[in-house]
Design a protein around this motif. Structure first.
Motif, PDB file in Angstrom:
ATOM      1  N   TYR A   1       1.366  -0.436  -0.686  1.00 21.02           N
ATOM      2  CA  TYR A   1       1.114   0.813   0.184  1.00 21.02           C
ATOM      3  C   TYR A   1       2.235   1.878  -0.300  1.00 21.02           C
ATOM      4  CZ  TYR A   1      -2.226  -1.977   2.930  1.00 21.02           C
ATOM      5  OH  TYR A   1      -3.012  -2.792   3.272  1.00 21.02           O
ATOM      6  N   ILE A   2       1.910   3.220  -0.130  1.00 17.21           N
ATOM      7  CA  ILE A   2       2.706   4.210  -0.013  1.00 17.21           C
ATOM      8  C   ILE A   2       2.871   5.028   1.041  1.00 17.21           C
ATOM      9  CG2 ILE A   2       2.464   4.495  -2.734  1.00 17.21           C
ATOM     10  CD1 ILE A   2       0.429   7.091  -1.714  1.00 17.21           C
ATOM     11  N   ASP A   3       4.057   5.740   1.393  1.00 14.43           N
ATOM     12  CA  ASP A   3       4.247   6.522   2.711  1.00 14.43           C
ATOM     13  C   ASP A   3       3.717   7.966   2.252  1.00 14.43           C
ATOM     14  OD1 ASP A   3       6.257   7.853   1.484  1.00 14.43           O
ATOM     15  OD2 ASP A   3       7.872   6.952   2.358  1.00 14.43           O
ATOM     16  N   THR A   4       3.764   8.869   3.377  1.00 14.80           N
ATOM     17  CA  THR A   4       3.106  10.129   3.073  1.00 14.80           C
ATOM     18  C   THR A   4       4.012  10.889   1.982  1.00 14.80           C
ATOM     19  OG1 THR A   4       4.502  11.024   4.812  1.00 14.80           O
ATOM     20  CG2 THR A   4       2.116  10.278   5.289  1.00 14.80           C
ATOM     21  N   THR A   5       5.062  10.601   1.644  1.00 16.03           N
ATOM     22  CA  THR A   5       5.904  11.244   0.684  1.00 16.03           C
ATOM     23  C   THR A   5       5.282  10.570  -0.734  1.00 16.03           C
ATOM     24  OG1 THR A   5       7.506   9.836   0.566  1.00 16.03           O
ATOM     25  CG2 THR A   5       7.881  11.552   1.954  1.00 16.03           C
ATOM     26  N   GLY A   6       4.588   9.867  -0.899  1.00 18.37           N
ATOM     27  CA  GLY A   6       4.281   9.077  -2.108  1.00 18.37           C
ATOM     28  C   GLY A   6       5.223   7.971  -2.619  1.00 18.37           C
ATOM     29  N   LYS A   7       6.260   7.658  -1.735  1.00 23.74           N
ATOM     30  CA  LYS A   7       7.063   6.609  -2.083  1.00 23.74           C
ATOM     31  C   LYS A   7       6.587   5.318  -1.934  1.00 23.74           C
ATOM     32  CE  LYS A   7      11.328   4.687  -0.509  1.00 23.74           C
ATOM     33  NZ  LYS A   7      12.417   4.634   0.426  1.00 23.74           N
ATOM     34  N   ALA A   8       6.547   4.365  -2.797  1.00 21.60           N
ATOM     35  CA  ALA A   8       5.999   3.011  -2.651  1.00 21.60           C
ATOM     36  C   ALA A   8       6.977   2.515  -1.528  1.00 21.60           C
ATOM     37  CB  ALA A   8       5.910   2.203  -3.925  1.00 21.60           C
ATOM     38  N   VAL A   9       6.234   1.748  -0.393  1.00 19.62           N
ATOM     39  CA  VAL A   9       6.776   1.078   0.494  1.00 19.62           C
ATOM     40  C   VAL A   9       6.586  -0.251   0.628  1.00 19.62           C
ATOM     41  CG1 VAL A   9       7.389   3.156   2.003  1.00 19.62           C
ATOM     42  CG2 VAL A   9       5.351   1.783   2.366  1.00 19.62           C
ATOM     43  N   ILE A  10       5.587  -0.645   0.367  1.00 20.21           N
ATOM     44  CA  ILE A  10       5.044  -2.482   0.182  1.00 20.21           C
ATOM     45  C   ILE A  10       4.552  -2.423  -1.226  1.00 20.21           C
ATOM     46  CG2 ILE A  10       3.372  -3.845   1.219  1.00 20.21           C
ATOM     47  CD1 ILE A  10       3.438  -2.547   3.720  1.00 20.21           C
ATOM     48  N   ALA A  11       5.098  -3.410  -2.091  1.00 22.37           N
ATOM     49  CA  ALA A  11       5.020  -3.601  -3.484  1.00 22.37           C
ATOM     50  C   ALA A  11       3.464  -4.058  -3.487  1.00 22.37           C
ATOM     51  CB  ALA A  11       5.997  -4.809  -3.681  1.00 22.37           C
ATOM     52  N   PRO A  12       3.010  -3.531  -4.749  1.00 26.23           N
ATOM     53  CA  PRO A  12       1.412  -3.899  -5.033  1.00 26.23           C
ATOM     54  C   PRO A  12       1.387  -5.260  -5.359  1.00 26.23           C
ATOM     55  CG  PRO A  12       2.532  -2.417  -6.786  1.00 26.23           C
ATOM     56  CD  PRO A  12       3.430  -2.876  -5.754  1.00 26.23           C
ATOM     57  N   THR A  13       1.319  -6.195  -4.625  1.00 27.59           N
ATOM     58  CA  THR A  13       1.067  -7.809  -4.829  1.00 27.59           C
ATOM     59  C   THR A  13      -0.291  -8.361  -4.300  1.00 27.59           C
ATOM     60  OG1 THR A  13       2.098  -8.194  -2.657  1.00 27.59           O
ATOM     61  CG2 THR A  13       3.640  -8.091  -4.751  1.00 27.59           C
ATOM     62  N   PHE A  14      -1.070  -7.512  -3.805  1.00 29.22           N
ATOM     63  CA  PHE A  14      -2.310  -8.031  -3.216  1.00 29.22           C
ATOM     64  C   PHE A  14      -3.512  -7.826  -4.008  1.00 29.22           C
ATOM     65  CE2 PHE A  14       0.586  -6.569   0.199  1.00 29.22           C
ATOM     66  CZ  PHE A  14       0.704  -7.720   0.860  1.00 29.22           C
ATOM     67  N   ASP A  15      -4.691  -8.661  -3.849  1.00 34.99           N
ATOM     68  CA  ASP A  15      -5.850  -8.548  -4.641  1.00 34.99           C
ATOM     69  C   ASP A  15      -6.606  -7.687  -4.033  1.00 34.99           C
ATOM     70  OD1 ASP A  15      -4.853 -10.768  -6.195  1.00 34.99           O
ATOM     71  OD2 ASP A  15      -5.651 -12.073  -4.820  1.00 34.99           O
ATOM     72  N   TRP A  16      -6.418  -7.107  -2.725  1.00 35.21           N
ATOM     73  CA  TRP A  16      -7.320  -6.345  -1.766  1.00 35.21           C
ATOM     74  C   TRP A  16      -6.318  -5.917  -0.805  1.00 35.21           C
ATOM     75  CZ3 TRP A  16      -8.777  -5.855   3.224  1.00 35.21           C
ATOM     76  CH2 TRP A  16      -9.578  -4.872   3.587  1.00 35.21           C
ATOM     77  N   ALA A  17      -6.566  -4.473  -0.086  1.00 40.24           N
ATOM     78  CA  ALA A  17      -5.686  -4.151   0.945  1.00 40.24           C
ATOM     79  C   ALA A  17      -6.522  -3.195   1.689  1.00 40.24           C
ATOM     80  CB  ALA A  17      -4.360  -3.295   0.526  1.00 40.24           C
ATOM     81  N   GLY A  18      -6.408  -3.401   2.903  1.00 40.34           N
ATOM     82  CA  GLY A  18      -6.908  -2.513   4.099  1.00 40.34           C
ATOM     83  C   GLY A  18      -6.346  -1.652   4.688  1.00 40.34           C
TER      84      GLY A  18
END
Length: 169
Positions: free
Chosen positions: A18-35
């Motif tokens: 997940y990223i925030d509205t500034t484009g900063k990664a706030v939750i690392a990309p570790t998931f096979d799918w995200a909602g």
């Protein structure tokens, strides 16, 4: 993905985060799918199972479901052991998985399929409209479309036919 609760899911190197509205990664990309986030939680898939994370990326509900939908309506729809049921925000079953298929709640009722027929339950799991339709839609404006096998009809929240639409014979 689109922003929901100021976070958007993004895919990097085959994983979702997940990223925030500034484009900063706030939750690392570790998931096979995200909602999408809804009411502070997002359904995610990891190691073949679905669970829910909070806005910090920590599991609020550990991955243990075959499928999971958002908390946009509560309780949230999940599939476990091939059946559909609903959970509360703690992950406890509000309605045990017992339906062949089910849908999210709309206007306090959810469509469920039992033995190939559509009916509706309330948020406590009580049958509000017995399964008797070959197909059915969500409630909107107090009405839902349903197929009796002979006609498309509109029903009210008690299951009473209030208008016959199209003959499908």
């Amino acid at each position: 993905g689109s922003f929901s609760e100021d976070l958007a899911f993004v895919k990097t190197n085959g994983k979702w985060g997940y990223i925030d509205t500034t484009g900063k990664a706030v939750i690392a990309p570790t998931f096979d799918w995200a909602g999408d986030f809804s009411k502070g939680l997002a359904a995610v898939k990891a190691n073949g199972r679905f669970g829910y994370i909070d806005r910090t990326g920590k599991y609020a509900i550990e991955p243990r479901f075959e499928e999971a939908w958002s908390f946009s309506e509560e309780p949230a729809l999940v599939r476990a052991e091939g059946k559909f049921g609903y959970i509360d925000r703690t992950g406890k079953y509000a309605i045990e998985p017992r339906f062949d298929y089910a849908f999210i709640f709309s206007e306090g009722l959810a469509r469920v399929v039992t033995n190939g027929l559509y009916g509706y339950i309330d948020e406590n799991g009580k049958v509000a409209i017995a399964p008797r339709f070959e197909d059915a839609g969500d409630f909107s404006g107090g009405l839902a479309v349903a197929n009796t096998g002979n006609s498309w009809v509109y029903i009210d929240r008690t299951g009473k036919i209030v208008w016959v639409s199209v003959d499908v014979r």
